[in-house]
Design an enzyme around this catalytic site. Structure first.
Site, mmCIF file in Angstrom:
data_model
loop_
_atom_site.group_PDB
_atom_site.id
_atom_site.type_symbol
_atom_site.label_atom_id
_atom_site.label_comp_id
_atom_site.label_asym_id
_atom_site.label_seq_id
_atom_site.Cartn_x
_atom_site.Cartn_y
_atom_site.Cartn_z
ATOM 1 N N CYS A 114 0.809 -1.224 0.000
ATOM 2 C CA CYS A 114 0.000 0.000 0.000
ATOM 3 C C CYS A 114 0.844 1.277 0.000
ATOM 4 O O CYS A 114 0.323 2.363 -0.215
ATOM 5 C CB CYS A 114 -0.952 -0.002 1.178
ATOM 6 S SG CYS A 114 -2.042 -1.448 1.183
ATOM 7 N N HIS A 255 -3.233 7.106 1.807
ATOM 8 C CA HIS A 255 -3.660 5.790 1.341
ATOM 9 C C HIS A 255 -5.051 5.530 1.917
ATOM 10 O O HIS A 255 -5.281 5.711 3.115
ATOM 11 C CB HIS A 255 -2.657 4.730 1.809
ATOM 12 C CG HIS A 255 -3.185 3.339 1.729
ATOM 13 N ND1 HIS A 255 -3.759 2.839 0.576
ATOM 14 C CD2 HIS A 255 -3.245 2.344 2.656
ATOM 15 C CE1 HIS A 255 -4.151 1.592 0.810
ATOM 16 N NE2 HIS A 255 -3.846 1.277 2.055
ATOM 17 N N ASN A 285 -10.190 -0.259 0.002
ATOM 18 C CA ASN A 285 -8.725 -0.167 -0.002
ATOM 19 C C ASN A 285 -8.205 -0.826 -1.277
ATOM 20 O O ASN A 285 -8.247 -2.037 -1.416
ATOM 21 C CB ASN A 285 -8.191 -0.879 1.254
ATOM 22 C CG ASN A 285 -6.679 -0.926 1.329
ATOM 23 O OD1 ASN A 285 -5.967 -0.700 0.351
ATOM 24 N ND2 ASN A 285 -6.160 -1.251 2.505
#
Length: 330
Positions: A114, A255, A285
């Site tokens: 990520c 993020h 996500n």
């Protein structure tokens, strides 16, 4: 005079057409829209169909970014693909290079989960600043639905698929104002997509392993604690390097992992809510794709204007985390 700064001159994004909302998810696993929304802020996520490969999504996002930068694919010197879910274990960047017709571009994958987009941004900038390359395409793309256990309600509610891309170009003034990157491998066990194998005897005394990758496992509480502590710190470090105070930030693009993390980080940094860009309610996500996807949407909605100062931070498996402060546009 050589141009030894960078400008981020274009963005693009692509997501699969298929969406799965929390209500539908509750038919798969014991959860509810209320449970997921209050804990994560996620309402739905996009899922890639079997026909939608990583290279298809990444190429679509790249075409938009190249067009918005006003260059041709043949102008690209480097293609960097930040991903953890490559179509091919040897890498997917070269397939994207072929699809785009970017004949002179060097292409390779970069894996930092990520944090991949932020790590990729800093990596791309170094090639430009040393005078090696002029035009770089950076893509963040992941199809985590391939690697989710759809019976594990702790993880399956979180992840979605998507791709985002930006073009970086050599510039007289440097628009990458500051950055900081960190890793802590002692915490690697908190978030994993690990290889599991069984032993196979080829010949007496000669053993090898055969297996595949296992679904994502995550210690949610620890990852939350890690993000809320480390992300404000690393943004502070990047701001210090940029010689900027926090009030100079026009937009915070983190993020897109969890709305509670976004809120907590903004609060710790004293960044007002109206400066925080969030689209995780729609996409969940999307790992390396989340920052460029949120950036591109905000640019296309005319929120982000040329010269706006953006603070961004990625954080995740490794564990890795990083921050970059940049100005949008030429």
């Amino acid at each position: 005079m050589q141009n030894l700064g960078i400008a981020i001159t274009g963005s693009g994004s692509a997501v699969p057409a298929t969406s799965l909302d929390n209500q539908s998810l509750s038919e798969l696993v014991e959860t509810s829209d209320e449970w997921v929304t209050t804990r994560t802020g996620i309402r739905q996520r996009r899922l890639a169909l079997p026909s939608e490969s990583l290279s298809v999504l990444a190429t679509a996002a790249s075409r938009q970014a190249i067009a918005s930068a006003g260059i041709a694919a043949s102008d690209l010197d480097l293609i960097l693909l930040a991903t953890s879910t490559s179509d091919d274990l040897f890498g997917t960047a070269c397939q994207i290079q072929a699809e785009l017709g970017a004949t002179k571009a060097v292409a390779f994958d970069l894996t930092a989960a990520c944090s991949g987009f932020v790590f990729g941004l800093v990596t791309a900038a170094q090639y430009i600043k040393t005078g090696v390359f002029q035009n770089v395409l950076l893509i963040g793309a992941d199809i985590l639905s391939r690697w989710v256990d759809w019976q594990d309600r702790g993880t399956c509610v979180l992840f979605g698929d998507g791709a985002g891309a930006i073009v970086l170009q050599a510039s007289k003034s440097d628009r990458l104002l500051g950055f900081a990157l960190k890793s802590d491998g002692t915490q690697n066990h908190q978030l994993n997509l690990s290889y599991a194998a069984s032993s196979q005897e080829l010949l007496p005394g000669v053993n090898i392993t055969k297996g595949t990758y296992q679904p994502i496992t995550m210690n949610g509480k620890e990852i939350y604690r890690f993000a809320v502590q480390k992300v404000p710190e690393i943004i502070d470090k990047a701001l210090f390097q940029a010689n900027l105070s926090v009030d100079k930030i026009d937009w915070l693009i983190l993020h897109q992992a969890n709305q509670r993390i976004l809120d907590a980080v903004a609060q710790r940094l004293n960044i007002p809510q109206h400066k925080v860009i969030s689209n995780l309610a729609q996409y969940g996500n999307t790992s390396a794709a989340s920052i460029p996807l949120a950036l591109d949407e905000a640019v296309r909605q005319d929120k982000i204007k040329p010269n706006d100062i953006i603070a961004t931070s990625g954080f995740g498996a490794g564990l890795t985390w990083g921050a970059a402060i940049f100005q949008w546009g030429r």
